[in-house]
Motif scaffolding. Structure first.
Motif, PDB file in Angstrom:
ATOM      1  N   PRO A  75      77.798   5.448  33.522  1.00  0.00           N
ATOM      2  CA  PRO A  75      77.760   4.364  34.504  1.00  0.00           C
ATOM      3  C   PRO A  75      77.019   3.128  34.003  1.00  0.00           C
ATOM      4  CG  PRO A  75      76.820   6.404  35.425  1.00  0.00           C
ATOM      5  CD  PRO A  75      77.187   6.662  34.003  1.00  0.00           C
ATOM      6  N   GLY A  76      76.064   3.314  33.095  1.00  0.00           N
ATOM      7  CA  GLY A  76      75.309   2.169  32.586  1.00  0.00           C
ATOM      8  C   GLY A  76      75.930   1.508  31.376  1.00  0.00           C
ATOM      9  N   ALA A  77      77.160   1.852  31.050  1.00  0.00           N
ATOM     10  CA  ALA A  77      77.790   1.363  29.823  1.00  0.00           C
ATOM     11  C   ALA A  77      78.612   0.110  30.022  1.00  0.00           C
ATOM     12  CB  ALA A  77      78.653   2.466  29.224  1.00  0.00           C
ATOM     13  N   HIS A  78      78.519  -0.539  31.122  1.00  0.00           N
ATOM     14  CA  HIS A  78      79.359  -1.717  31.381  1.00  0.00           C
ATOM     15  C   HIS A  78      78.803  -2.965  30.794  1.00  0.00           C
ATOM     16  CE1 HIS A  78      80.714   1.281  34.207  1.00  0.00           C
ATOM     17  NE2 HIS A  78      81.888   0.692  34.078  1.00  0.00           N
ATOM     18  N   ARG A  98      70.461   1.593  22.873  1.00  0.00           N
ATOM     19  CA  ARG A  98      70.717   3.018  23.093  1.00  0.00           C
ATOM     20  C   ARG A  98      72.199   3.305  22.915  1.00  0.00           C
ATOM     21  NH1 ARG A  98      68.612   5.358  27.555  1.00  0.00           N
ATOM     22  NH2 ARG A  98      70.198   6.957  27.520  1.00  0.00           N
ATOM     23  N   TYR A  99      72.500   4.572  22.712  1.00  0.00           N
ATOM     24  CA  TYR A  99      73.892   4.994  22.577  1.00  0.00           C
ATOM     25  C   TYR A  99      74.439   5.352  23.947  1.00  0.00           C
ATOM     26  CZ  TYR A  99      73.522   4.923  17.554  1.00  0.00           C
ATOM     27  OH  TYR A  99      73.369   4.504  16.263  1.00  0.00           O
ATOM     28  N   VAL A 100      75.724   5.004  24.171  1.00  0.00           N
ATOM     29  CA  VAL A 100      76.359   5.277  25.458  1.00  0.00           C
ATOM     30  C   VAL A 100      77.741   5.883  25.256  1.00  0.00           C
ATOM     31  CG1 VAL A 100      75.113   3.508  26.770  1.00  0.00           C
ATOM     32  CG2 VAL A 100      77.236   2.917  25.601  1.00  0.00           C
ATOM     33  N   HIS A 137      74.675   8.963  11.260  1.00  0.00           N
ATOM     34  CA  HIS A 137      74.906  10.400  11.349  1.00  0.00           C
ATOM     35  C   HIS A 137      76.411  10.629  11.442  1.00  0.00           C
ATOM     36  CE1 HIS A 137      74.789  14.566  12.696  1.00  0.00           C
ATOM     37  NE2 HIS A 137      73.536  14.591  12.280  1.00  0.00           N
ATOM     38  N   PRO A 138      76.959  11.577  10.659  1.00  0.00           N
ATOM     39  CA  PRO A 138      78.414  11.758  10.626  1.00  0.00           C
ATOM     40  C   PRO A 138      79.051  12.200  11.944  1.00  0.00           C
ATOM     41  CG  PRO A 138      77.312  13.487   9.361  1.00  0.00           C
ATOM     42  CD  PRO A 138      76.270  12.489   9.743  1.00  0.00           C
ATOM     43  N   THR A 139      78.305  12.827  12.837  1.00  0.00           N
ATOM     44  CA  THR A 139      78.907  13.297  14.095  1.00  0.00           C
ATOM     45  C   THR A 139      78.587  12.404  15.295  1.00  0.00           C
ATOM     46  OG1 THR A 139      77.064  14.775  14.632  1.00  0.00           O
ATOM     47  CG2 THR A 139      78.856  15.691  13.283  1.00  0.00           C
ATOM     48  N   LEU A 140      77.999  11.259  15.058  1.00  0.00           N
ATOM     49  CA  LEU A 140      77.615  10.347  16.135  1.00  0.00           C
ATOM     50  C   LEU A 140      78.780  10.029  17.075  1.00  0.00           C
ATOM     51  CD1 LEU A 140      74.984   8.920  16.907  1.00  0.00           C
ATOM     52  CD2 LEU A 140      75.708   6.995  15.519  1.00  0.00           C
ATOM     53  N   GLY A 141      79.963   9.805  16.505  1.00  0.00           N
ATOM     54  CA  GLY A 141      81.146   9.466  17.292  1.00  0.00           C
ATOM     55  C   GLY A 141      81.635  10.581  18.202  1.00  0.00           C
ATOM     56  N   ASP A 193      80.243   6.442  22.262  1.00  0.00           N
ATOM     57  CA  ASP A 193      81.276   5.456  21.967  1.00  0.00           C
ATOM     58  C   ASP A 193      80.723   4.179  21.353  1.00  0.00           C
ATOM     59  OD1 ASP A 193      83.372   7.024  23.113  1.00  0.00           O
ATOM     60  OD2 ASP A 193      82.594   6.479  25.079  1.00  0.00           O
ATOM     61  N   ARG A 194      79.501   3.822  21.750  1.00  0.00           N
ATOM     62  CA  ARG A 194      78.939   2.572  21.236  1.00  0.00           C
ATOM     63  C   ARG A 194      77.437   2.526  21.388  1.00  0.00           C
ATOM     64  NH1 ARG A 194      80.648  -1.525  26.078  1.00  0.00           N
ATOM     65  NH2 ARG A 194      80.984   0.126  27.570  1.00  0.00           N
ATOM     66  N   PHE A 195      76.868   1.506  20.769  1.00  0.00           N
ATOM     67  CA  PHE A 195      75.436   1.244  20.807  1.00  0.00           C
ATOM     68  C   PHE A 195      75.252  -0.014  21.632  1.00  0.00           C
ATOM     69  CE2 PHE A 195      71.434  -0.334  18.830  1.00  0.00           C
ATOM     70  CZ  PHE A 195      70.657   0.798  19.015  1.00  0.00           C
ATOM     71  N   LEU A 196      74.515   0.077  22.724  1.00  0.00           N
ATOM     72  CA  LEU A 196      74.386  -1.042  23.663  1.00  0.00           C
ATOM     73  C   LEU A 196      72.948  -1.145  24.158  1.00  0.00           C
ATOM     74  CD1 LEU A 196      76.079  -3.140  25.365  1.00  0.00           C
ATOM     75  CD2 LEU A 196      76.283  -1.328  27.071  1.00  0.00           C
TER      76      LEU A 196
END
Length: 106
Positions: free
Chosen positions: A103-106, A96-98, A82-86, A90-93
């Motif tokens: 807080p769960g993105a570490h 899921r996207y984070v 999707h063009p507006t995902l960014g 910030d990333r796919f982890l």
């Protein structure tokens, strides 16, 4: 009374009626759209007193507004296009996207 939502921002979902995948970018605990939109677009008349989700649609440039009853977890677990995902993530982890400040993105 607090409405419990089944899905959260960044989670991949599948629309059961229209068979598309997407990622949740926002959650409304109850319907927050206009009466006119509901009358013209929500043809199956999903309940307004349950959660609704803003979803970026995989492989397209638009987003949708979907009642919880039409969504299920996406079992593919693959990233979407999707063009507006960014603008939202910030990333796919771990399936899921984070966002950076998640807080769960570490």
């Amino acid at each position: 009374m607090t409405t419990r939502t089944r899905f959260t921002v960044g989670e991949l979902v599948h629309h059961t009626r229209f068979d598309y995948r997407g990622v949740i970018i926002d959650v409304d605990p109850v319907y927050a759209g206009s009466d006119e939109w509901y009358e013209n677009v929500a043809r199956s008349r999903p309940p307004k007193d349950q959660p609704w989700y803003h979803v970026l649609v995989d492989g397209h440039t638009h987003s949708t507004y979907v009642a919880e009853r039409h969504l299920e977890p996406d079992i593919r677990g693959e990233q979407i296009e999707h063009p507006t995902l960014g603008q939202f993530f910030d990333r796919f982890l771990n399936g899921r996207y984070v966002r950076q400040n998640d807080p769960g993105a570490h």
